[in-house]
Design a protein around this motif. Structure first.
Motif, mmCIF file in Angstrom:
data_model
loop_
_atom_site.group_PDB
_atom_site.id
_atom_site.type_symbol
_atom_site.label_atom_id
_atom_site.label_comp_id
_atom_site.label_asym_id
_atom_site.label_seq_id
_atom_site.Cartn_x
_atom_site.Cartn_y
_atom_site.Cartn_z
ATOM 1 N N ILE A 23 22.569 99.292 -14.762
ATOM 2 C CA ILE A 23 24.086 99.253 -14.157
ATOM 3 C C ILE A 23 24.957 99.334 -15.356
ATOM 4 O O ILE A 23 24.640 98.583 -16.253
ATOM 5 N N ALA A 24 26.202 99.792 -15.007
ATOM 6 C CA ALA A 24 27.166 99.773 -16.048
ATOM 7 C C ALA A 24 28.300 99.402 -15.478
ATOM 8 O O ALA A 24 28.784 100.042 -14.201
ATOM 9 N N THR A 25 29.134 98.708 -15.914
ATOM 10 C CA THR A 25 30.550 98.249 -15.387
ATOM 11 C C THR A 25 31.852 98.909 -16.349
ATOM 12 O O THR A 25 31.630 98.978 -17.610
ATOM 13 N N PHE A 26 32.837 99.186 -15.922
ATOM 14 C CA PHE A 26 33.795 99.745 -16.516
ATOM 15 C C PHE A 26 35.090 98.942 -16.115
ATOM 16 O O PHE A 26 35.303 98.371 -15.299
ATOM 17 N N SER A 27 36.155 98.855 -17.292
ATOM 18 C CA SER A 27 37.190 98.369 -16.883
ATOM 19 C C SER A 27 38.157 98.615 -16.028
ATOM 20 O O SER A 27 38.439 99.899 -15.623
ATOM 21 N N LYS A 28 38.502 97.696 -14.772
ATOM 22 C CA LYS A 28 39.380 98.029 -13.720
ATOM 23 C C LYS A 28 41.001 98.464 -14.342
ATOM 24 O O LYS A 28 41.342 99.129 -13.354
#
Length: 243
Positions: A23-28
C-alpha cells in the motif's frame, strides 16, 4: 518499488494506492499526483532483512540478513550473488548483516557483520578485506566517492574511517558525546565531510582531515544523506547546510 513520473494520475482516492501485499499513501495537499508508484519486484527472503542498498547506477540491490548478504538485479529481480558470512566470522551466534554498501564502480560490496567489516569482490564471491576495531555492532556503512575510504558507525559510539589501500583506520568520534550513538552516516560527494545522525537529535558534521565542523539540531537521525550537487545534508526530511 518502481517510481514513475506522470502528468496526472486519476484515482478515486488520490491519496491512496494499493496492490497485492502493499500500500502507498500520497499527500492530500497535492491535488494532482505527478509521481506514481508501482511494485516492480517482490524479493522474498528466508529470514529477517536488516538493510537494503542500491548500487550507484541503480542496476543492483543488496540486502542483509543473518549471516547472508544477497545481490539482486533490479531489472529482472533475479538473485545474482549470495555472500555467506559465517565461513569468515567465527562466532557462537550467526552475525547480523546490519549494513551494506556498494563501491562507486559497483564491483565491491562492503558489509557490516556484527562488529566486523567485510569487503567482497562480487563477481568472484570472495572476501578481499576484513576490517576489525569496533567493539559493538556496526549500524551503517558508506564508501567515499573515489572508493578508497569506508566510513562506519557503531553501537560502541564511534565513527571510523577505513583506508582500503593501507588497511588503517582512524576514529572520528568517541564516548565524549554521551549517548551519541551514530545510527546513520554519509560521506559528502567531494569526499571531505562525514555526517552522522544520532538519537540525541543532533547531526554531527566532520571534516575527514581536521575533525568536527559543526553540529546541527534536528530529529532522531535514523537516516541521512548529502544532496549530490550541493554541500547540504538532508536528515529526516529536513535540509541542514553543511558549509
Amino acid at each position: 518499488m518502481l517510481l514513475q513520473t506522470a502528468a496526472a494520475v486519476p484515482d478515486e482516492k488520490p491519496e491512496l494506492k494499493s496492490g497485492s501485499g502493499w500500500i502507498a499513501t500520497f499527500s492530500k495537499d497535492i491535488p494532482t499526483r505527478r509521481v506514481d508508484v508501482n511494485l516492480a519486484h517482490a524479493l522474498v527472503h528466508s529470514d529477517n532483512i536488516y538493510c537494503v542498498r542500491f548500487s550507484a547506477d541503480g542496476e543492483n540491490l543488496a540486502s542483509g540478513c543473518p549471516g547472508l548478504a544477497q545481490v539482486y538485479d533490479t531489472t529482472t529481480g533475479a538473485t545474482t550473488c549470495l555472500l555467506y558470512h559465517s565461513t569468515y566470522v567465527n562466532r557462537a551466534r550467526v552475525p547480523i548483516i546490519n549494513g551494506a554498501c556498494f563501491s562507486p564502480d559497483g564491483r565491491l560490496l562492503a558489509t557490516a557483520a556484527s562488529n566486523i567489516i567485510m569487503v567482497w569482490d562480487i563477481a568472484n564471491k570472495r572476501v578481499l578485506y576484513i576490517f576489525q576495531g569496533h567493539q559493538l555492532d556496526i549500524w551503517f556503512l558508506d564508501f567515499s566517492p573515489d572508493g578508497r575510504l569506508i566510513v562506519s558507525s557503531s553501537e560502541d559510539q564511534t565513527v571510523r574511517i577505513w583506508d582500503m589501500e593501507t588497511g588503517q583506520h582512524k576514529t572520528l568520534s568517541s564516548t565524549v558525546d554521551v549517548g551519541a550513538v551514530a545510527s546513520s552516516v554519509a560521506i559528502s560527494p567531494d569526499g571531505s565531510l562525514v555526517a552522522t545522525g544520532s538519537p540525541d537529535s543532533i547531526v554531527r558534521l566532520w571534516n575527514i582531515h581536521t575533525g568536527p565542523r559543526q553540529r546541527e539540531p534536528g530529529r532522531d537521525g535514523e537516516a541521512l544523506g548529502f544532496e549530490p550537487a550541493l554541500k547540504e545534508c538532508a536528515e529526516s526530511g529536513a535540509v541542514k547546510a553543511a558549509v
